[in-house]
Enzyme design. Structure first.
Site, PDB file in Angstrom:
ATOM      1  CD  GLU A  30      -7.991  -0.925 -14.501  1.00  0.00           C
ATOM      2  OE1 GLU A  30      -8.713   0.476 -13.789  1.00  0.00           O
ATOM      3  OE2 GLU A  30      -8.813  -1.760 -14.586  1.00  0.00           O
ATOM      4  CD  GLN A  69      30.029   9.197 -21.409  1.00  0.00           C
ATOM      5  OE1 GLN A  69      28.979   9.348 -21.407  1.00  0.00           O
ATOM      6  NE2 GLN A  69      31.037  10.120 -20.930  1.00  0.00           N
ATOM      7  N   GLY A 125      30.207  11.468 -28.785  1.00  0.00           N
ATOM      8  CA  GLY A 125      29.418  12.182 -29.517  1.00  0.00           C
ATOM      9  C   GLY A 125      28.666  11.434 -30.527  1.00  0.00           C
ATOM     10  CD  GLU A 173       6.375  -8.638 -18.366  1.00  0.00           C
ATOM     11  OE1 GLU A 173       6.680  -9.793 -17.492  1.00  0.00           O
ATOM     12  OE2 GLU A 173       6.335  -8.575 -19.564  1.00  0.00           O
TER      13      GLU A 173
HETATM   14  N1  COS Z   1       1.926 -15.644  -6.356  1.00  0.00           N
HETATM   15  C1  COS Z   1       0.391 -15.989  -5.856  1.00  0.00           C
HETATM   16  N2  COS Z   1      -0.284 -15.256  -5.198  1.00  0.00           N
HETATM   17  C2  COS Z   1       0.165 -14.096  -4.840  1.00  0.00           C
HETATM   18  C3  COS Z   1       1.606 -13.329  -4.872  1.00  0.00           C
HETATM   19  C4  COS Z   1       2.276 -14.378  -6.058  1.00  0.00           C
HETATM   20  N3  COS Z   1       3.610 -14.173  -6.471  1.00  0.00           N
HETATM   21  N4  COS Z   1       1.708 -12.343  -4.695  1.00  0.00           N
HETATM   22  C5  COS Z   1       0.792 -11.987  -3.902  1.00  0.00           C
HETATM   23  N5  COS Z   1      -0.363 -13.209  -3.935  1.00  0.00           N
HETATM   24  C6  COS Z   1      -1.610 -13.030  -3.321  1.00  0.00           C
HETATM   25  C7  COS Z   1      -1.088 -13.033  -1.907  1.00  0.00           C
HETATM   26  O1  COS Z   1      -1.088 -14.289  -1.290  1.00  0.00           O
HETATM   27  C8  COS Z   1      -2.553 -12.456  -1.554  1.00  0.00           C
HETATM   28  O2  COS Z   1      -3.745 -13.571  -1.490  1.00  0.00           O
HETATM   29  P1  COS Z   1      -4.690 -13.612  -0.172  1.00  0.00           P
HETATM   30  O3  COS Z   1      -5.534 -12.428  -0.359  1.00  0.00           O
HETATM   31  O4  COS Z   1      -5.447 -15.010  -0.282  1.00  0.00           O
HETATM   32  O5  COS Z   1      -3.924 -13.543   1.220  1.00  0.00           O
HETATM   33  C9  COS Z   1      -3.095 -11.440  -2.447  1.00  0.00           C
HETATM   34  O6  COS Z   1      -2.290 -12.004  -3.549  1.00  0.00           O
HETATM   35  C10 COS Z   1      -2.615 -10.346  -2.441  1.00  0.00           C
HETATM   36  O7  COS Z   1      -1.489 -10.097  -2.052  1.00  0.00           O
HETATM   37  P2  COS Z   1      -0.701  -8.914  -1.499  1.00  0.00           P
HETATM   38  O8  COS Z   1      -1.407  -8.361  -0.221  1.00  0.00           O
HETATM   39  O9  COS Z   1       0.741  -9.023  -1.393  1.00  0.00           O
HETATM   40  O10 COS Z   1      -1.039  -7.612  -2.442  1.00  0.00           O
HETATM   41  P3  COS Z   1      -0.507  -6.161  -2.853  1.00  0.00           P
HETATM   42  O11 COS Z   1      -1.879  -5.335  -3.316  1.00  0.00           O
HETATM   43  O12 COS Z   1       0.188  -5.688  -1.432  1.00  0.00           O
HETATM   44  O13 COS Z   1       0.283  -5.921  -4.019  1.00  0.00           O
HETATM   45  C11 COS Z   1       2.409  -6.351  -5.152  1.00  0.00           C
HETATM   46  C12 COS Z   1       1.482  -6.843  -4.205  1.00  0.00           C
HETATM   47  C13 COS Z   1       2.798  -4.937  -5.145  1.00  0.00           C
HETATM   48  C14 COS Z   1       3.767  -7.159  -5.237  1.00  0.00           C
HETATM   49  C15 COS Z   1       1.594  -6.174  -6.646  1.00  0.00           C
HETATM   50  O14 COS Z   1       0.481  -5.595  -6.475  1.00  0.00           O
HETATM   51  C16 COS Z   1       2.406  -6.154  -7.898  1.00  0.00           C
HETATM   52  O15 COS Z   1       3.205  -7.391  -8.303  1.00  0.00           O
HETATM   53  N6  COS Z   1       2.460  -4.963  -8.257  1.00  0.00           N
HETATM   54  C17 COS Z   1       2.828  -4.712  -9.553  1.00  0.00           C
HETATM   55  C18 COS Z   1       1.982  -4.930 -10.836  1.00  0.00           C
HETATM   56  C19 COS Z   1       2.713  -4.906 -12.137  1.00  0.00           C
HETATM   57  O16 COS Z   1       3.582  -5.728 -12.093  1.00  0.00           O
HETATM   58  N7  COS Z   1       2.011  -4.351 -13.062  1.00  0.00           N
HETATM   59  C20 COS Z   1       2.736  -4.443 -14.370  1.00  0.00           C
HETATM   60  C21 COS Z   1       1.725  -4.869 -15.377  1.00  0.00           C
HETATM   61  S1  COS Z   1       2.473  -5.681 -16.737  1.00  0.00           S
HETATM   62  S2  COS Z   1       2.833  -4.071 -17.971  1.00  0.00           S
END
Ligand code: COS
Length: 435
Positions: free
Chosen positions: A127, A339, A343, A366
């Site tokens: 978003e 590169q 040009g 992603e």
């Molecule tokens: N598989 C399964 N579960 C997962 C996981 C995975 N790979 N990664 C995290 N989780 C679970 C965790 O276990 C946790 O579960 P519980 O609440 O039950 O403990 C929950 O998800 C939250 O995990 P976490 O605390 O690690 O979340 P964060 O908010 O810190 O975010 C990142 C982690 C930064 C890795 C995540 O937000 C991310 O991947 N961001 C990028 C998003 C992205 O790729 N956007 C592009 C979209 S496509 S254009």
């Protein structure tokens, strides 16, 4: 440790994709990049050649060839055109939430339509104010009898408008920390669902990237994925683990394709009475390109094999490693290829500048490469117990002396100058990454 397993079937789909890439995609890549339109003849070629069923299990009408095969297909398509690579790959991204969280009924209903190419699919997670921090999304889904009512907007929906099915992530329990989000299947044409802004992009111009808007969109409760509300964030993360080797393969295809143009041009272009390819400085660049491309290839096949073998200990970190490494390689190799063209490379006379433009987004979408490295580091830190045997070899004196100072500062009521910096830094990294 996951090995690399490339089946005969995966090689078969690679050859099919190679033929489609050379006969259908490469000749039209420049045109669709210029006009920024979706190439319908490429969609037909995917369908006629069965490419949209590659990763979908046989039980749901696909070929069941797995993620290594998916990556080989994406690599071949992207080698000819990065936009075409992602236009194909995004169907896998959109379908993974159904594969990981869908009920038997949902899988049996939607996956065969995707496998046959009757319907394209897209993935709506990001978003305006929730990019890297996907969990902070605002789009809401409120339960209303046997329906959910979705309100909000999604940014950067790849394939938006072309796709007929959308996997949409929305907040169902704003008060919950870990079960805040759920995923839904929303079909094109559902009242209140519209595509608004169509982005004008630097690269991957042949595939639409749009804003999706949801104004009181009523979907049957049967369209909720995961069997119960609150599974959405976990399923989004699992989806990204499955899909990131595919983005890596897009980067690999772009790097491979750009390198092939660079070496061909270097053999043809004469300067100082010799061709560029015979010059040491150019050979240094070509050698570096080739080694990086091969390293990326190995890492991607390992990550994809880990998904195929359901090696749950490795998937998360290998997917993040392959995505960040291969897409950084894509940026480096395509830039070096420009590169070598000099040009001419900067102008639109040759196809090479498009490779560089198409490569840039692979480092961003992603999950930015900064987020991938955060994921890798978290895995490394989590597994640090494996190195316990060497802890005894790290002298404790300086550490103890540092803590004595920190404790005396605390006793004096001061903030310790750096204590606890590492965990806070890691958290800050998560919140301030791009995307
Ligand atoms: N598989 C399964 N579960 C997962 C996981 C995975 N790979 N990664 C995290 N989780 C679970 C965790 O276990 C946790 O579960 P519980 O609440 O039950 O403990 C929950 O998800 C939250 O995990 P976490 O605390 O690690 O979340 P964060 O908010 O810190 O975010 C990142 C982690 C930064 C890795 C995540 O937000 C991310 O991947 N961001 C990028 C998003 C992205 O790729 N956007 C592009 C979209 S496509 S254009």
């Amino acid at each position: 440790m996951a090995a690399i397993v490339i089946t005969e079937e995966a090689r078969h789909w690679q050859q099919v994709a190679h033929k489609v890439a050379e006969e259908v995609v490469r000749p039209i890549a420049k045109h669709y990049d210029e006009v920024q339109e979706y190439p319908e003849e490429v969609r037909r070629a995917y369908i006629e050649n069965g490419l949209l069923g590659v990763w979908i299990p046989k039980a749901y009408g696909g070929h069941g060839a797995g993620i290594v095969a998916l990556c080989l297909v994406i690599e071949e398509l992207s080698r000819a055109c990065g936009a075409t690579g992602v236009a194909y790959a995004v169907n896998a991204l959109g379908s993974f939430p159904i594969l990981v969280g869908g009920s038997e009924e949902q899988k049996a209903h939607y996956l065969p339509q995707i496998a046959k190419g009757e319907k394209m699919i897209a993935f709506c997670l990001s978003e305006k104010f929730a990019g890297s921090d996907a969990g902070s999304m605002r789009c809401q889904a409120r339960k209303d009898g046997e329906h959910y009512v979705i309100n909000g907007e999604k940014k950067w929906t790849t394939n938006g408008g072309v796709a007929s099915i959308y996997t949409v992530f929305a907040v169902t329990d704003p008060a919950s920390k870990s079960r805040r989000i759920s995923a839904f299947i929303v079909e094109k044409g559902t009242p209140g669902f519209s595509i608004k802004k169509v982005e004008d992009k630097m690269g991957i111009r042949a595939v639409p990237v749009v804003e999706s808007h949801f104004d009181d969109v009523r979907v049957p409760a049967a369209n909720l994925l995961g069997g119960r509300p609150g599974m959405g964030f976990k399923h989004a993360m699992q989806t990204l683990d499955f899909a990131r080797p595919g983005v890596a393969a897009q980067g690999l295809g772009l790097a491979q394709g750009a390198m092939e143009y660079a070496v061909t041009y270097a053999l043809r272009r004469q300067q100082f009475g010799q061709n560029l390819a015979s010059m040491g400085v150019i050979q240094d660049m070509l050698g570096n390109m080739a080694a990086k491309v091969e390293a990326a290839r190995s890492l991607i096949y390992r990550a994809a094999t880990a998904v195929d073998l359901n090696d749950t200990d490795s998937i998360n970190r290998l997917a993040a490693m392959s995505k960040s490494f291969a897409t950084d390689v894509a940026m480096e190799v395509t830039t070096d290829a420009v590169q070598i063209f000099g040009g001419y490379g900067y102008m639109k006379d040759y196809p090479i500048e498009k490779y560089m433009r198409d490569a840039k987004i692979t480092q961003i979408y992603e999950g930015t490469n900064q987020i991938q490295r955060l994921v890798i580091a978290r895995n490394l830190i989590k597994d640090a117990g494996r190195f316990a045997n060497i802890d005894a070899y790290i002298p404790r004196e300086s550490y103890n002396a540092y803590h004595a100072v920190a404790e005396s500062e605390l006793a004096a009521g001061d903030e310790p100058s750096g204590a606890g910096g590492a965990p806070r830094g890691a958290q800050a990294g998560a919140r301030s990454g791009a995307g």
